[in-house]
Design a protein around this motif. Structure first.
Motif, PDB file in Angstrom:
ATOM      1  N   GLN A  62       0.618  -1.253  -0.078  1.00 25.97           N
ATOM      2  CA  GLN A  62      -0.095  -0.109   0.193  1.00 25.97           C
ATOM      3  C   GLN A  62       0.878   1.320   0.288  1.00 25.97           C
ATOM      4  O   GLN A  62       0.611   2.495   0.355  1.00 25.97           O
ATOM      5  N   ASP A  63       2.145   1.061  -0.264  1.00 24.35           N
ATOM      6  CA  ASP A  63       3.120   1.958  -0.167  1.00 24.35           C
ATOM      7  C   ASP A  63       3.873   2.334  -1.778  1.00 24.35           C
ATOM      8  O   ASP A  63       4.094   1.358  -2.250  1.00 24.35           O
ATOM      9  N   ASN A  64       4.530   3.191  -1.676  1.00 27.54           N
ATOM     10  CA  ASN A  64       5.523   3.548  -2.805  1.00 27.54           C
ATOM     11  C   ASN A  64       7.002   3.449  -2.790  1.00 27.54           C
ATOM     12  O   ASN A  64       6.852   2.675  -4.075  1.00 27.54           O
ATOM     13  N   THR A  65       7.436   2.964  -1.851  1.00 29.68           N
ATOM     14  CA  THR A  65       8.511   1.858  -1.713  1.00 29.68           C
ATOM     15  C   THR A  65       8.326   0.730  -2.288  1.00 29.68           C
ATOM     16  O   THR A  65       8.958   0.253  -2.822  1.00 29.68           O
ATOM     17  N   ILE A  70       7.877  -3.891  -6.423  1.00 27.74           N
ATOM     18  CA  ILE A  70       6.437  -4.685  -6.655  1.00 27.74           C
ATOM     19  C   ILE A  70       6.763  -4.369  -8.012  1.00 27.74           C
ATOM     20  O   ILE A  70       6.372  -5.328  -9.473  1.00 27.74           O
ATOM     21  N   SER A  71       6.301  -3.469  -8.789  1.00 26.54           N
ATOM     22  CA  SER A  71       5.981  -2.927  -9.632  1.00 26.54           C
ATOM     23  C   SER A  71       7.399  -3.533 -11.008  1.00 26.54           C
ATOM     24  O   SER A  71       6.818  -3.128 -12.292  1.00 26.54           O
ATOM     25  N   PRO A 141      -4.640  -3.782   2.391  1.00 27.38           N
ATOM     26  CA  PRO A 141      -5.986  -2.949   2.678  1.00 27.38           C
ATOM     27  C   PRO A 141      -6.461  -2.275   1.298  1.00 27.38           C
ATOM     28  O   PRO A 141      -6.616  -0.976   0.837  1.00 27.38           O
ATOM     29  N   TYR A 142      -6.635  -2.303  -0.139  1.00 23.66           N
ATOM     30  CA  TYR A 142      -6.514  -2.624  -1.234  1.00 23.66           C
ATOM     31  C   TYR A 142      -8.132  -3.625  -2.342  1.00 23.66           C
ATOM     32  O   TYR A 142      -8.131  -3.798  -2.911  1.00 23.66           O
ATOM     33  N   GLN A 194      -0.420  -2.735  -8.272  1.00 25.65           N
ATOM     34  CA  GLN A 194      -0.191  -3.693  -7.908  1.00 25.65           C
ATOM     35  C   GLN A 194      -1.648  -5.402  -7.647  1.00 25.65           C
ATOM     36  O   GLN A 194      -1.257  -6.218  -7.373  1.00 25.65           O
ATOM     37  N   THR A 195      -2.187  -4.118  -7.033  1.00 26.77           N
ATOM     38  CA  THR A 195      -3.205  -5.503  -6.318  1.00 26.77           C
ATOM     39  C   THR A 195      -3.812  -6.637  -8.429  1.00 26.77           C
ATOM     40  O   THR A 195      -4.389  -7.414  -7.657  1.00 26.77           O
TER      41      THR A 195
END
Length: 552
Positions: A62-65, A70-71, A141-142, A194-195
């Motif tokens: 759920q965060d940019n880091t 991941i991407s 969370p997503y 990402q989800t």
């Protein structure tokens, strides 16, 4: 003989000196074994992460880091191109029904996992239903980001028990059929989020699969080769990736240093090729010197992201709306962006930032851009009124938390000083390690907390639906039936003008009527990029894409 010896000695010295000059002139990015400047440069990209990613599980991130890693290790049905539009990813084509309710994705048959297994439609079906599973622990969370799919919300909330009723189905190994609850104009862009990424079936029953390189099986351009907590993450090119010929980098080295000053120092010393947003920061007190010294390497651009504070509406004293309003009205946003951040940020009086699509122009240009005003006298009156409603003679102790970062600390200290000077309120400022901070915010273990949000897709809904009573990223305790209905109605209509009207009404409830969030500024991206790095992209919300970058 002596003359020949002298000539031989002279020639030897000239050759030796020439070798020294050649060595001094070699590019710093050359590998040690390149053997000369006529050989290709080492294709290694070096950057810093300000903290360890809390997770590399696409279903939990759920965060940019986390998403930066991941991407590059995973890929969805589509991927974001350099201009932000959708490009083919694992899906080589897709068909959309006339009513906009059914999507049929045809997967490419050369897509493979990093261990060589084929990527199939079943991997996507499994990953999505895994996130929606009401027994998935910890809860994603997503999960709400999948609620566009028919029966996804009902299954996630336990109203439907059979996962087969969720509108996603692999009809064969390379065909995925998706049925939506309502037409969703931006659904295709969600496929790069990402989800919606697939996960390998080996994750079943292995809660720690995403923490070790040997079990972290991905399908993206890179794979994780090393992970040392608090020190580094290294990625190497995934030779199983379907588009591997487009990937020029052989390795990505990510240091983990939580100091913006150290990050910039490493950049100056040519130890990093990139520094700054979104995974780090440029110290604001160095910006002026950096502009003069490294102007050609400094990139400052407005992005669709918002910097804000959240109030825990279930915790005293911020369970009172007038006290929340008083705190929000009593700061000087213009002073913050001009004297502290100094990176072209814009004071924010709404939650949805500029740059997000509206009906025919930007959303922020089509609806009110100011939902409240700074007003010290009004703030004092509201604080007094709120304290009277709560029965306070003095305000309870207040603590503002932020994740460890030099710039977040400077902003927090400035805001706390404004609250003290303008409202006579003493606020304790506390920094926390990123993972601890996120957990405390998610668990509502705070009073006021720093936050930031960048678009998951290019539509205002990405800023609006997160605050519903069932939103997994709603870390405020805020629940409002009218707000939920406005979001539900916006989901249900394909009339774009109506959608914008409904979302604007919801934003007013969030920011003006209830002051659940305290907008501070709309972000700009401030970063440094070495001139030898080519084809590196930052998208409209500031996310970095190095997957097609190369070293020249």
């Amino acid at each position: 003989m002596k003359k020949h010896k002298k000539l031989l000695l002279l020639m030897t010295l000239i050759l030796a000196f020439s070798s020294v000059l050649a060595a001094c002139g070699a590019d710093k990015n050359e590998g040690a074994d390149n053997g000369g400047t006529d050989k290709p440069k080492e294709q290694v990209f070096r950057m810093n992460l300000a903290s360890d990613p809390p997770t590399l599980d696409p279903g939990l991130a759920q965060d940019n880091t986390s998403n930066t890693v991941i991407s590059s290790v995973f890929e969805g049905l589509v991927r974001k191109g350099a201009d932000g539009t959708e490009e083919q990813g694992v899906a080589e084509k897709w068909d959309i029904s006339e009513d906009g309710l059914k999507y049929v994705f045809t997967l490419r048959q050369d897509a493979k996992w990093s261990n060589g297994d084929p990527v199939t439609a079943k991997d996507f079906e499994y990953a999505w239903k895994r996130v929606l599973d009401p027994n998935f622990t910890p809860a994603s969370p997503y999960a709400y980001q999948l609620y566009y799919i028919k029966n996804a919300e009902a299954y996630n909330l336990g109203d439907i028990k059979d996962a087969n009723e969720v509108g996603v189905k692999a009809t064969d190994d390379y065909t995925l059929e998706v049925t939506l609850e309502n037409p969703t104009p931006y659904f295709l862009s969600l496929m790069s989020f990402q989800t919606y990424f697939p996960v390998h079936s080996s994750v079943e029953g292995n809660a720690s699969w995403a923490t070790k390189p040997d079990t972290l099986i991905g399908n993206g351009p890179f794979k994780v080769s090393q992970m040392t907590k608090g020190q580094k993450i290294e990625l190497v090119k995934n030779d199983q990736y379907w588009d591997k010929d487009s990937i020029k980098l052989e390795k990505v080295k990510m240091s983990i240093v939580n100091s913006s000053a150290t990050e910039v120092s490493s950049y100056r010393n040519d130890e990093l090729d990139y520094a700054g947003h979104p995974t780090g920061n440029i110290p604001t007190d160095q910006l002026s010197a950096i502009k003069k010294e490294l102007g050609d390497e400094l990139m400052i651009k407005g992005i669709s992201s918002t910097y804000f504070y959240v109030f825990n509406t279930t915790e005293e004293p911020f369970d009172n709306v007038n006290i929340r309003k008083a705190f929000s009205m009593a700061i000087d946003r213009k002073a913050i962006v001009e004297k502290i951040t100094q990176g072209g940020q814009i004071p924010a009086f709404g939650f949805v930032p500029p740059g997000i699509k509206g009906e025919s122009d930007e959303y922020r240009k089509e609806v009110p851009d100011t939902y409240f005003q700074e007003n010290l006298e009004e703030a004092k009156k509201l604080l007094e009124q709120g304290m009277k409603e709560k029965g306070y003679t003095t305000l309870p102790e207040v603590t503002l938390i932020h994740n460890s970062d030099d710039n977040h600390k400077k902003i927090a200290l400035a805001v706390s000083d404004m609250w003290k000077n303008n409202l006579g309120v003493n606020v304790k400022v506390q920094n926390q390690e990123w993972g601890v901070f996120l957990k405390n915010r998610t668990d509502l273990n705070y009073q006021v907390a720093r936050s930031g949000w960048g678009a998951d897709y290019n539509d205002p809904m990405t800023y609006i639906d997160m605050w519903t009573s069932k939103g997994g990223n709603n870390d405020t305790g805020f629940k409002n039936e009218e707000y939920d209905k406005l979001v539900k109605d916006a989901y249900a209509t394909s009339d774009n003008a109506k959608r914008m009207e409904l979302m604007s009404k919801a934003e007013k409830i969030l920011v003006q009527d209830n002051q659940v969030v305290m907008p501070i500024y709309y972000y700009s991206s401030v970063s440094l990029v070495k001139p030898w790095v080519k084809n590196l992209h930052l998208d409209y919300k500031g996310d970095i894409d190095f997957t097609r970058a190369y070293i020249e």
